[in-house]
Scaffold this active site. Structure first.
Site, short mmCIF file in Angstrom:
data_model
loop_
_atom_site.label_atom_id
_atom_site.label_comp_id
_atom_site.label_asym_id
_atom_site.label_seq_id
_atom_site.Cartn_x
_atom_site.Cartn_y
_atom_site.Cartn_z
N LYS A 31 -18.08 -1.15 4.59
CA LYS A 31 -18.38 -2.25 3.67
C LYS A 31 -19.87 -2.31 3.35
CE LYS A 31 -17.38 -7.15 2.93
NZ LYS A 31 -16.72 -8.37 3.49
N PHE A 60 -12.44 -7.44 13.23
CA PHE A 60 -11.27 -7.88 12.46
C PHE A 60 -10.89 -6.82 11.43
CE2 PHE A 60 -9.58 -10.20 8.70
CZ PHE A 60 -8.38 -10.60 9.27
N GLN A 61 -9.63 -6.46 11.43
CA GLN A 61 -9.06 -5.46 10.52
C GLN A 61 -9.76 -4.11 10.64
OE1 GLN A 61 -8.68 -7.15 6.52
NE2 GLN A 61 -6.68 -7.96 7.07
N MET A 80 23.60 9.48 4.08
CA MET A 80 23.49 10.76 4.77
C MET A 80 23.70 10.59 6.27
SD MET A 80 23.21 13.97 4.29
CE MET A 80 22.35 14.45 2.81
N GLU A 82 0.81 -1.22 0.00
CA GLU A 82 0.00 0.00 0.00
C GLU A 82 0.84 1.26 0.00
OE1 GLU A 82 -2.57 -3.28 1.70
OE2 GLU A 82 -0.52 -2.56 2.08
#
Length: 614
Positions: free
Chosen positions: A176, A126-127, A492, A64
């Site tokens: 959803k 969930f999630q 760096m 993602e």
């Protein structure tokens, strides 16, 4: 308040479909053509109708974060709103970094996330993750949509918010059940954004005062930030600069807004900016800031920044004006309109006989440019210089090439040694400094501009964070080119350890080296030439992901390898450039110090003379 027209529009019969179908239709209607994402449980209802769309191209990324940076690169290359999609929970939270990155750099982005069903919100389902709450500080606005009928209006509002005023990221979190519910789709929806009215036209009185200060100043500087590019005001900027004859400095985010080769361009200011640009701001008696935000990388220690200067600060975001440096003349407005109005006011003043005389100022500026030019030393052992590699990539690149970069030494060398002549050809993570930005951003830029060559300048540390998106590129006919500046270290951070931590290279070496048993620190083998990061082997890794893998270890083969990379147009190319490990980025203003303490090179402090007292 809705008008009667709005009521008639909203009460039209519409077309029956699901919320998910209306989401896809809404994206089509707002003009989106490419989206980057990964499906998952809560966003899955949207992926079914997405398969049937003939107007939306979905690029299936491998992470993602890659989707978010790709959407950013797409937005920067095309000027459109970038779109990324993820599911709930970890899918959504993986977008947090690219959203924060887009927020810092004012990139128009719409992130669409699935959310658990509305009745499950707050139950630790969930999630489930409160992505609206998580991203509230790093978005321009965000929405939680729980009703299918609200999807078209929300998408329209999100795109409007992302692309107008000061651009930025907008999150749309859709439950959803909203995606699965039936609804009636009609377009266009009636927007409802009370209080959102960005000021674009500057106040004439403020513009006239800015023009008066420009014509009366002896040491003015046009301090140009990324807002000028966002406003597509580069033609107006050049007109103003040439009209006034004032020097121009362009920040890291504004490179290309004013041609780097123009005689009035005195460089990039900041921690690793040009001595002439840093000196110009420090000694100026007037700074005209256009779409810039006086960030700490430019100002150094704020209380010592530009002590002699009055400030004209123009920005479309009123919150930026006076945030870090008080403005003597604040101007709220779109950069294109501000610069155009300022040029007109300056012309009027010239016609009345009022014109600035900057001859003495230019003598100082030219002396600094001549005495402390950009440059680098080639390694005594005959190995590759990273600056040389990046400079030759820029010189051999086809006309119109787009460049993205990661974050670190290679980013600063790319800023210093690539040609920055055109707007919209340079993309990097400025405000957030996000390692791993280069490859997915280049992917998004190439997807948006398939007619252009796209080079990603990356470091061996950055490259290992998001290189999985090369698989995405290979499978989706996105033939980017990646230059891995491989010095075998987190360059760096290693430079800072070299300068400020007694050369104790704790956990910055990326290759096998000698380990100090007492401290746990690792050093490269000093008696052996740098062989770079070899685990993983970037050439073999590139080939495993469907790319062409090349390696360059000698200056003698540099041009041939770059030419070979440029000649490949049917798949991505990765070039592993093994460069000298001790190269440092100069000039440098150490963090937290005054810009007056800039070092042109190690132990070389410039002598600015007494320009401000002349």
């Amino acid at each position: 308040m809705r008008t009667h027209t709005d009521e008639r529009r909203s009460s039209s019969p519409g077309e029956p479909m699901t919320g998910a179908q209306s989401l896809v239709r809404s994206l089509e209607e707002v003009g989106a053509d490419t989206v980057f994402g990964i499906p998952g449980g809560c966003i899955l209802p949207a992926y079914d109708p997405l398969m049937d769309s003939e107007r939306l191209r979905h690029v299936l990324v491998r992470h993602e974060q890659g989707a978010g940076h790709a959407a950013t690169g797409y937005a920067q290359a095309t000027g459109k709103v970038g779109v990324c999609i993820a599911t709930s929970g970890p899918g959504a939270t993986n977008l947090v970094t690219p959203i924060a990155d887009a927020h810092m750099d004012s990139v128009p982005l719409v992130a669409i996330t699935g959310q658990v069903p509305s009745k499950s919100i707050g139950t630790d389902a969930f999630q489930e993750a409160d992505i609206v709450g998580i991203t509230m500080p790093i978005t321009k606005h965000n929405f939680l949509v729980t009703s299918a009928e609200d999807i078209p209006r929300t998408i329209a509002e999100a795109f409007h918010l992302a692309s107008t005023g000061r651009p930025g990221p907008v999150l749309v979190d859709i439950t959803k059940d909203a995606l699965q519910s039936p609804t009636m789709f009609s377009w266009p929806p009636s927007a409802n954004l009370p209080g959102y009215r960005p000021v674009t036209r500057p106040h004439p009185r403020q513009v006239r005062e800015a023009a008066r200060l420009l014509n009366s100043a002896q040491r003015p500087v046009l301090y140009v930030g990324g807002g000028v590019l966002k406003a597509r005001a580069t033609a107006e900027l050049r007109d103003l600069a040439e009209l006034t004859g004032a020097p121009v400095v362009t920040t890291l985010m504004a490179l290309g807004a004013f041609p780097g080769s123009h005689p009035q361009h005195v460089g990039m200011p900041g921690m690793h900016g040009d001595v002439s640009a840093v000196a110009a701001l420090q000694k100026a008696d007037l700074i005209v800031a256009l779409g810039a935000r006086f960030d700490d990388r430019v100002t150094g220690r704020l209380d010592s920044f530009a002590p002699y200067a009055k400030v004209v600060h123009a920005d479309i975001d009123p919150a930026e004006i006076g945030k870090n440096r008080a403005a003597d003349v604040p101007i709220v407005g779109d950069a294109r309109e501000v610069i155009g109005a300022l040029a007109a006011a300056v012309r009027d003043a010239h016609e009345d006989g009022h014109r600035g005389d900057y001859a003495a100022w230019w003598r100082d500026l030219d002396r600094w440019r001549t005495t402390y030019p950009r440059g680098y030393d080639l390694p005594a052992d005959g190995t590759l210089s990273p600056q040389q590699v990046i400079e030759r990539i820029g010189q051999l690149a086809p006309e119109g090439t787009l460049f993205s970069s990661g974050v670190g030494q290679h980013q600063m060398w790319a800023a210093q040694f690539l040609p920055h002549e055109e707007p919209g050809t340079w993309f990097n993570s400025g405000g957030a400094g996000t390692m791993g930005y280069a490859v997915p951003a280049a992917m998004g830029a190439q997807a948006g501009r398939p007619d252009r060559t796209v080079w990603a300048i990356d470091g061996d540390g950055c490259f290992q964070m998001t290189n999985q998106e090369l698989t995405t590129c290979a499978l989706n006919n996105i033939p980017i080119k990646v230059a891995v500046i491989n010095n075998g270290a987190l360059g760096m951070v290693r430079q800072w350890q070299n300068l400020f931590y007694g050369a104790r290279f704790s956990n910055t070496v990326l290759h096998n080296g000698e380990t100090n048993a007492a401290t746990g620190s690792t050093r490269g083998v000093g008696s052996t030439a740098n062989r770079g990061t070899r685990v993983p082997d970037f050439v073999l890794l590139a080939e495993a992901m469907g790319c062409v893998g090349l390696r360059c270890e000698s200056p003698d083969e540099l041009d041939a390898v770059i030419d070979k990379a440029n000649s490949v147009t049917d798949r991505p190319v990765v070039v592993d450039f093994i460069v000298h490990e001790d190269a440092m980025v100069w000039p440098m203003v150490p963090a937290g110090t005054s810009n007056d303490d800039i070092m042109a090179a190690r132990d070389v402090r410039p002598d600015f003379g007494d320009a401000a007292d002349d």
